[in-house]
Scaffold this motif. Structure first.
Motif: not given
Ligand code: ME8
Length: 671
Positions: A24-25, A27, A33, A36, A38, A64, A243, A246, A271, A279, A303, A310-311, A313
């Motif tokens: 994924p791209i 944010y 963290h 991501h 992972y 993104d 997004a 991309n 993803v 997706h 996750w 869930k971990i 932000k």
């Molecule tokens: O969703 N455990 O971006 P995002 C495992 N911009 N993977 C995790 C995770 C966790 N606790 N937290 C994040 C978006 N991820 C969009 C995507 S794609 C066209 C646009 C990973 O910054 C996991 O891959 O919220 C998740 O899908 C992604 O970060 C979400 O990142």
């Protein structure tokens, strides 16, 4: 090094198609963290595996950067959105992904000019085909997820995905006519069983489609931070529509060169499970509308959780991967992320489980195998790898056979995206090699000149196994394979996975002993190390294969490096050392490192549990004199009260009990 392709089941011809892999791209609303990391480390392992496997790889990750959430975060930080995302996107590339060794081929940012052009181009194409029309949107919007919801989909008036409050939106909007693709999409999923993985996610998506598919609002007028709708600049394009495209931009869509044909479609799109719907429904329908082939596989992994949460932000429980790397090193973190949780399932992150992986898998199993092997080659073969001989005993054919089996297992697991399974396969080989050392006891073979060839075979097998391990680990760890190779006297990096064929050392290569691969971490008080896969061990058993001479003694990498604090004679005299004789010796069931010894100390028989089973057969100890620490506080080991400790010297995997050079009466004081 040339391998026979048929034997290894590998490809003889490179396929023309570029192996295209995406994450994924993310944010750039805050620093990323370990969640991501992972996904991204998993993708990196797949990319490195495919490169070593001979594929041309295009591995894309990125950021993104548009949408309401980012605009809001930028405003909170008192910055222009572009200035705000520049900072975070820069940090993600360097130091974050650079430190974690992420070998992406392109880092795409949705603010990149080629992406903006492609999004507008796609928008226009779909308008021309009648798949985009203008209307009015009235419904709900989840800001943290940047998702539109109709009234009927809300759960208790909140976002059905994340449970957070939603806001009411009414605006003129462009719509993507997805509804008309509902049946086609369903048929596609049904006829392409590999498209959505793992299968549980596939079933979820089929159920979602059965609820009916509404047209999607894909523009907003209430926001200016985004890509403008071509010809209608009041509207900016919905952040998810922007997004998803991309993946087309990075593949070279609509460029006047041939790259796109070689790259398209993506082979694997990784993803997190929360964005599988975007997706596997919205994204493929965009592609259907453009008459483009769909991705081969979209894999929705689970996750990383802390407790049940869930971990993330926004939940404030983010763990910084850079801090972990600083503390434990990059390969320890990569190893943990790739090994700990079966790819697909949810898994719990704890620092304790990370430390256990480091101590057990990396320091104990892998690190000790290297240090014992190089130490023995130094000691018994003048530091040079002995020549390959054809083994006369079955036991000496075990490692070559297992190496081939493991290679094939790793390859298969990686093609199925079973990353943790692939690593477990490699550990079968590492653990078998450690057991082989114990079974073959090279230090015993070294005592008999007639067994020279056998000793050479054992040392050769161990060196070759480690070389193969360095090849097999190359997609997963980025520093360790080189370190292993350097100690084995190899200067070239791994170039192909097919180097994992047994028998490449010629003999005579000079090994170069180095530092411990993974220094063992001290356990926080009150915790113990499981040996592997959950088995709990006593402190004595959990000692690395280079054994400690005392339960309490500080660990030393090797005896000669040990530095200890000075003590006065009074302190030394507090230790009551006595001569004793071993009268009985038994194995401790279910503890493969322990022997239960009965030692006569001149007054009485004591039970002493000792972690020396790897070095002595029980029967050969009976009658032997030993030096025991007679005033050591008794301690329970595996349910047996151990009343003292025997002195032994050890270095580099070789252990010897200390014994008087002439027989002494039991109970004689040792000073
Ligand atoms: O969703 N455990 O971006 P995002 C495992 N911009 N993977 C995790 C995770 C966790 N606790 N937290 C994040 C978006 N991820 C969009 C995507 S794609 C066209 C646009 C990973 O910054 C996991 O891959 O919220 C998740 O899908 C992604 O970060 C979400 O990142």
């Amino acid at each position: 090094m040339v391998a026979n392709d048929d034997q290894w089941g590998s490809k003889t011809q490179k396929s023309k198609k570029t192996w295209y892999l995406t994450t994924p791209i993310y944010y750039p609303s805050a620093n990323l963290h370990i969640g991501h990391a992972y996904t991204t480390v998993a993708a990196d392992a797949l990319a490195r595996f495919h490169r070593l496997y001979g594929d041309d790889v295009l591995f894309v990750t990125g950021t993104d950067e548009h949408g309401q959430k980012i605009a809001q975060k930028a405003a909170e930080a008192n910055k222009e959105p572009k200035e705000f995302v520049d900072g975070i996107a820069g940090f993600i590339q360097d130091p974050l992904w650079k430190t974690l060794g992420i070998s992406y081929d392109r880092f795409i940012r949705t603010t990149d000019s080629d992406h903006i052009e492609i999004v507008q181009h796609v928008f226009k194409q779909l308008m021309d085909r009648g798949d985009i029309y203008k209307g009015t949107y009235e419904g709900w919007y989840c800001l943290p997820d940047e998702t539109f919801w109709t009234e009927s989909k809300l759960v208790d008036g909140k976002c059905p995905d994340c449970g957070r409050p939603v806001e009411r939106v009414r605006q003129e909007s462009y719509f993507f006519a997805m509804g008309r693709y509902q049946q086609r999409m369903k048929e596609y999923i049904l006829t392409h069983p590999d498209f959505i993985q793992p299968p549980s996610r596939r079933n979820e998506m089929l159920s979602f489609l059965d609820l009916g598919l509404e047209d999607l609002s894909i523009s907003r007028t209430s926001l200016s931070w985004g890509i403008r709708v071509p010809g209608d600049p009041q509207h900016v394009i919905y952040v998810w529509f922007d997004a998803l495209i991309n993946y087309l931009t990075a593949a070279g869509y609509a460029l006047a060169n041939k790259k796109f044909e070689e790259v398209w479609p993506p082979n694997v799109q990784l993803v997190g499970k929360e964005i599988v719907r975007f997706h596997t429904i919205i994204w493929p329908i965009i592609l259907m509308a453009l008459d483009l082939p769909l991705p081969e596989r979209v894999f929705g992994h689970g996750w990383l959780l802390i407790g049940d949460t869930k971990i993330s932000k926004s939940r404030g429980n983010a763990v910084d991967p850079l801090e972990l790397v600083e503390k434990y090193g990059v390969d320890a973190i990569r190893y943990y992320l790739l090994r700990e949780v079966p790819f697909g399932a949810d898994g719990n992150y704890t620092e304790e489980s990370l430390r256990l992986r480091i101590n057990v898998d990396l320091a104990n199993d892998l690190g000790n195998l290297l240090s014992r092997t190089t130490a023995m080659i130094n000691r018994f073969a003048n530091g040079r790898i002995p020549p390959l001989t054809s083994p006369s005993r079955d036991i000496d054919r075990m490692l070559p056979n297992l190496a081939q089996e493991v290679y094939q297992g790793v390859e298969k697991a990686m093609h199925q995206l079973l990353i943790s399974d692939a690593i477990q396969q490699i550990y079968r080989l590492i653990r078998a090699a450690n057991k082989y050392i114990e079974d073959r006891s090279p230090w015993k073979l070294a005592k008999d000149a007639a067994l020279r060839t056998e000793l050479d075979t054992v040392l050769y097998n161990l060196a070759e196994t480690l070389r193969i391990v360095s090849v097999l680990l190359s997609p997963f760890l980025i520093e360790t394979p080189e370190k292993i190779r350097k100690q084995l006297g190899l200067t070239e990096p791994v170039r192909s996975y097919r180097e994992a064929i047994f028998g490449q050392f010629q003999g005579g290569e000079k090994i170069e002993r180095g530092e411990a691969l993974f220094p063992r971490l001290e356990n926080p008080k009150g915790t113990e190390n499981p040996k592997s896969d959950g088995e709990r061990l006593s402190p004595e058993q959990s000692a690395p294969a280079t054994p400690k001479i005392s339960q309490e003694a500080p660990e030393s990498k090797s005896g000669s490096e040990e530095t200890t604090q000075e003590i006065g004679i009074e302190e030394f005299q507090k230790i009551d050392l006595r001569v004793g004789t071993i009268r009985h010796a038994d194995v401790v069931p279910s503890a493969d490192r322990l022997l239960k010894l009965t030692v006569f100390d001149g007054h009485r028989e004591r039970t002493i549990v000792s972690g020396i089973r790897a070095h002595y057969e029980a029967h050969e100890l009976v009658g032997q004199q030993v030096i025991l620490v007679a005033n050591l506080k008794p301690v329970k080991l595996r349910g047996i009260m151990s009343e003292g400790m025997l002195l032994a010297g050890s270095q580099d995997g070789i252990l010897s009990l200390i014994t008087p050079s002439a027989t002494l009466p039991e109970g004689a004081r040792v000073k």
